[in-house]
Scaffold this active site. Structure first.
Site, PDB file in Angstrom:
ATOM      1  N   CYS A  62       0.841  -1.205   0.000  1.00 48.80           N
ATOM      2  CA  CYS A  62       0.000   0.000   0.000  1.00 48.80           C
ATOM      3  C   CYS A  62       0.872   1.250   0.000  1.00 48.80           C
ATOM      4  O   CYS A  62       1.567   1.533   0.974  1.00 48.80           O
ATOM      5  CB  CYS A  62      -0.911  -0.062   1.224  1.00 48.80           C
ATOM      6  N   CYS A  65       0.126   3.999   2.624  1.00 50.20           N
ATOM      7  CA  CYS A  65       0.539   3.578   3.974  1.00 50.20           C
ATOM      8  C   CYS A  65       1.979   4.003   4.249  1.00 50.20           C
ATOM      9  O   CYS A  65       2.331   4.372   5.365  1.00 50.20           O
ATOM     10  CB  CYS A  65       0.434   2.062   4.129  1.00 50.20           C
TER      11      CYS A  65
END
Ligand code: ZN
Length: 149
Positions: A62, A65
């Protein structure tokens, strides 16, 4: 996790589970509290934490993230002694992902005594995260009113 003391620079090992908040072994300054948890350790690491917890549900693939996590670590360092930051790899934590109905990551939670005080879905700039966190922490009940079973 190994965390350098923000005051004297000495490296300290910070346990994932402790009854009090972590302090520097050398100068007793509060240390940033960073930990990891999965489905198995969540109750001990997060729900029974003596400090409010920011849970960072993330995944290695991700991109957003990777932008949010360092900002959270900065906030955890700033609020050393008042906050615990726990990273949860959502790929390895299917039960937690289901429990918190994680539909997008990062999903961030502020938790105290096992209860979710606030959540934030998706990446946000550092100043937004800071405001979100401050408001969540300000909304918590005063220490004297918090009963423990
Ligand atoms: Zn120190």
């Amino acid at each position: 996790m190994i965390v350098p003391c923000p005051d004297c620079g000495k490296k300290n090992r910070v346990p994932g589970v402790a009854s009090g908040r972590p302090r520097c072994a050398h100068c007793h300054h509060d240390l940033p509290w960073l930990a990891e948890a999965g489905d198995a350790g969540f109750a001990d690491v997060v729900e029974r934490s003596p400090l409010p917890v920011v849970v960072d549900l993330w995944a290695p693939w991700c991109g957003p993230c990777r932008m949010v996590s360092p900002e959270l670590e900065k906030l955890a360092a700033e609020k050393a002694g008042r906050l615990k930051l726990v990273k949860v790899n959502s790929d390895d934590a299917p039960r937690l992902s289901q429990r918190f109905q994680v539909q997008a990551i990062p999903t961030l939670l502020v938790m105290r005594d096992g209860k979710v005080l606030a959540n934030q879905v998706g990446a946000a700039p550092a100043r937004v995260l800071r405001t979100w966190l401050d408001q969540a922490l300000a909304g918590e009940p005063a220490a004297a009113q918090r009963g423990r079973p």
